[in-house]
Design an enzyme around this catalytic site. Structure first.
Site, PDB file in Angstrom:
ATOM      1  N   LYS A 259      -0.167  -8.416  -4.019  1.00  0.00           N
ATOM      2  CA  LYS A 259      -0.785  -8.925  -2.798  1.00  0.00           C
ATOM      3  C   LYS A 259      -1.960  -9.828  -3.159  1.00  0.00           C
ATOM      4  O   LYS A 259      -2.745  -9.497  -4.059  1.00  0.00           O
ATOM      5  CB  LYS A 259      -1.248  -7.748  -1.937  1.00  0.00           C
ATOM      6  CG  LYS A 259      -1.818  -8.108  -0.571  1.00  0.00           C
ATOM      7  CD  LYS A 259      -2.147  -6.832   0.205  1.00  0.00           C
ATOM      8  CE  LYS A 259      -2.724  -7.118   1.574  1.00  0.00           C
ATOM      9  NZ  LYS A 259      -3.007  -5.875   2.329  1.00  0.00           N
TER      10      LYS A 259
ATOM     11  N   SER B 293      -1.035  -5.510   6.577  1.00  0.00           N
ATOM     12  CA  SER B 293      -1.317  -6.850   6.116  1.00  0.00           C
ATOM     13  C   SER B 293      -0.553  -7.218   4.855  1.00  0.00           C
ATOM     14  O   SER B 293      -0.480  -8.388   4.464  1.00  0.00           O
ATOM     15  CB  SER B 293      -2.824  -6.980   5.842  1.00  0.00           C
ATOM     16  OG  SER B 293      -3.257  -6.053   4.846  1.00  0.00           O
TER      17      SER B 293
ATOM     18  N   SER C 242      -1.813  -0.730   6.116  1.00  0.00           N
ATOM     19  CA  SER C 242      -1.148  -1.916   5.572  1.00  0.00           C
ATOM     20  C   SER C 242      -0.212  -1.616   4.412  1.00  0.00           C
ATOM     21  O   SER C 242       0.601  -2.464   4.043  1.00  0.00           O
ATOM     22  CB  SER C 242      -2.199  -2.934   5.118  1.00  0.00           C
ATOM     23  OG  SER C 242      -2.975  -3.359   6.209  1.00  0.00           O
TER      24      SER C 242
END
Length: 611
Positions: free
Chosen positions: A80, A154, A178
């Site tokens: 990420k 996210s 997330s």
């Protein structure tokens, strides 16, 4: 080294087998992943996509490592883009914020030392603020299975990369959910360790006191293999702590919400039915179940955005936001600026901390040696619906996740069948911080016991729906100028798992048929198992198929969903007629089981059930 057919998704077990038997080298894996990332470029999965040139040093380094001493040797993973990888830009999905770190985040460094290969940086909701996967100037990350739906956030790109076979596992982060919501929406396992068990040094903070680094994978085994390398105290990280995961065990009791969970979105009814199905699967495990008042979890969750914790986000990012007007996605800026509200005083922070401490004590007494089970999400949304109501839809996604880190719980999100065709449903197991081993034991048990029964349930449900919705007489009434016949030979036939896809594309069953005696029927090495039909230049057998009639207006979108090595081509029937239908590329023969002798997929499955 012989040519290898790559499966649709990549797992550690498959890669290790190919590496051990010298059938595959890591560079070939990277080349395949790069090809897949280019294929899916429009899905907005990556911010910094995989590049062979950038990954060359990692590949060369593998030659210096002993696979027996490096448990993740040659295993590719996605990161990420709020987690540092040396030499890769860290953007947090904001180009104006970007910097290029000189060293890896602690968890990335530990995985690299274990032999894993960091592929690139994945898309995310900007500054890890969101649960929808829609808040990025790098594009909306598409759902891996249904592109019109949200991917979840996210950690959107990280989940989709694994679901689309572009990584074996990926790193996400989790403050409000997330690391779990995207797992549920893309059919994955999402493991969120106890706060501090994985260091967060090298992670752009959202709420530093609550942030966790997490892992997405296709199984608990893969997720926990990552955990074994990532876990442990980092003396340079003030949020890190030494939390040892005990040997796998089972809880003495399961707690379920006393009140029926609220479901939302365009598939609310389907989600509700999937939850009831999950309860039945839990009941079949033989562990005591008790229904409890879960209001304390909802009250604790309210502290995250209604209380002063949003001010912690503002404290970290306010200077950047104020000095870079217009740099943020509007919904992200709206959320972050709420942290500057006058109501967030020092007194309000302490008042909230005191309330939360009481909630933590109540949770500790409640859970004990037990595990709490909730839906991971109460629904999902189309991307268009999120554009129209960005705040409300995002808020709904956190209904069953926001409490977790505030209460210092560990959690694992598990796939739990499908709410509808290509619409995964998921549940989350919650345990106390020092009882992660209960998540491991229960998670494995649930996955093992439910896989086969859910496959049977889907087939039965599909058959009932087909009887209720279509008939061969009605299908013959279609205007042939506006429809096309489609020959199907496997999971799209009546009573199998993908029959619902035919119905979703407004197709109707016409009749059973047989191909010309020119085909080889094979069982592909996929999960779930599915057949492929290859036309031969000489010889071959006749294969039983079904003919369906589909509107031409839906046929193109249907064909675009079919994964390699399958595709749509002309299928020759008995008598010489040719119709569009499922065919398979010849290279799939290498790793497939030949099953032509059974005469068709239905007959093969029936024979296997009798053995």
């Amino acid at each position: 080294m012989t040519a290898v057919t790559f499966p649709e998704v990549l797992t550690m077990q498959w890669l290790r087998e190919k590496y051990t038997t010298k059938q595959l080298a890591p560079e070939a894996v990277i080349e395949e992943i790069i090809s897949r990332s280019e294929r899916d470029a429009a899905m907005n999965i990556w911010i910094t996509p995989p590049s062979l040139m950038q990954l060359r040093p990692y590949l060369e380094r593998l030659a210096l490592l002993d696979p027996a001493q490096t448990p993740l040797w040659g295993i590719p993973f996605a990161v990420k883009d709020n987690i540092d990888v040396a030499g890769f830009p860290t953007t947090a999905a904001c180009a104006e914020f970007a910097y290029t770190p000189g060293e890896n985040a602690t968890v990335v460094e530990r995985l690299v030392q274990a032999g894993a290969i960091p592929l690139g940086k994945t898309n995310l909701d900007q500054f890890a603020t969101g649960l929808v996967g829609m808040r990025s100037p790098y594009g909306e990350a598409h759902n891996a299975l249904r592109p019109e739906l949200i991917s979840g956030g996210s950690s959107s790109g990280s989940a989709v990369a694994v679901a689309r076979g572009q990584a074996v596992f990926s790193l996400g982060t989790d403050t409000a959910g997330s690391g779990r919501v995207p797992a549920a929406l893309n059919g994955l396992v999402g493991f969120k360790p106890t706060l501090g068990a994985w260091p967060t040094k090298g992670v752009v903070p959202a709420c530093a006191s609550l942030d966790c680094v997490t892992v997405f994978a296709h199984s608990i085994d893969d997720a926990l293999a990552v955990d074994s390398s990532a876990r442990g105290l980092d003396p340079a990280d003030p949020w890190s702590r030494d939390v040892v995961r005990s040997a796998s065990g089972l809880p003495s009791k399961l707690y379920l919400p006393q009140e029926r969970p609220a479901f939302y979105g365009p598939f609310a009814d389907e989600y509700a039915r999937a939850w009831e199905g999950s309860i039945q699967q839990l009941q079949a495990l033989g562990i005591s179940i008790e229904y409890v008042d879960c209001s304390l979890f909802a009250e604790a969750a309210a502290e995250l955005y209604e209380g002063p914790w949003v001010a912690e986000r503002w404290a970290d990012l306010s200077e950047f936001i104020e000095s870079h007007p217009g740099a943020l996605v509007p919904a992200t800026e709206q959320v972050l600026r709420s942290g500057a509200a006058e109501r967030h005083t020092a007194a309000s922070v302490f008042a909230s901390m005191h309330r939360l401490q009481a909630f933590k004590l109540a949770a500790k007494f409640l859970l004990g040696d037990a595990v709490l089970v909730m839906p991971t999400c109460g629904g999902t949304w189309t991307r268009e619906q999120v554009r129209e109501q960005p705040i409300q839809t995002n808020t709904a996604m956190g209904a069953y996740t926001n409490h977790c880190n505030l209460l210092d719980l560990s959690a694992v999100a598990l796939p739990s069948g499908e709410a509808a065709e290509r619409l995964p449903f998921g549940i989350t197991l919650f345990a106390l911080a020092d009882q992660e081993h209960l998540l491991e034991g229960l998670g494995r048990l649930y996955a093992d016991r439910t896989m086969e029964s859910r496959s049977s349930e889907r087939a039965k449900c599909s058959l009932n729906n087909a009887i209720a919705k279509v008939s061969s007489e009605a299908s013959e009434a279609f205007d042939s100028d506006q429809t096309t016949l489609v020959a199907v030979c496997g999971l799209h036939m009546r009573g199998f798992a993908l029959e619902q896809q035919m119905l979703a594309f407004e197709a109707s069953f016409v009749r059973e048929a047989n191909t010309a005696a020119k085909y080889e029927l094979i069982k592909l090495d996929t999960t779930p198992a599915k057949p492929g039909m290859i036309k031969l230049e000489q010889g071959g057998a006749s294969v039983a198929v079904e003919l369906w009639r589909m509107p031409l207006s839906r046929f193109g979108a249907f064909a675009a969903l079919i994964p390699a090595p399958l595709g749509i081509g002309k299928v020759e029937l008995e008598g010489g007629e040719e119709v569009p239908g499922f065919i398979c590329e010849g290279y799939a023969l290498e790793r497939a089981e030949r099953i032509s002798e059974y005469g068709g997929w239905r007959e093969y499955r029936r024979a296997m059930s009798l053995m």
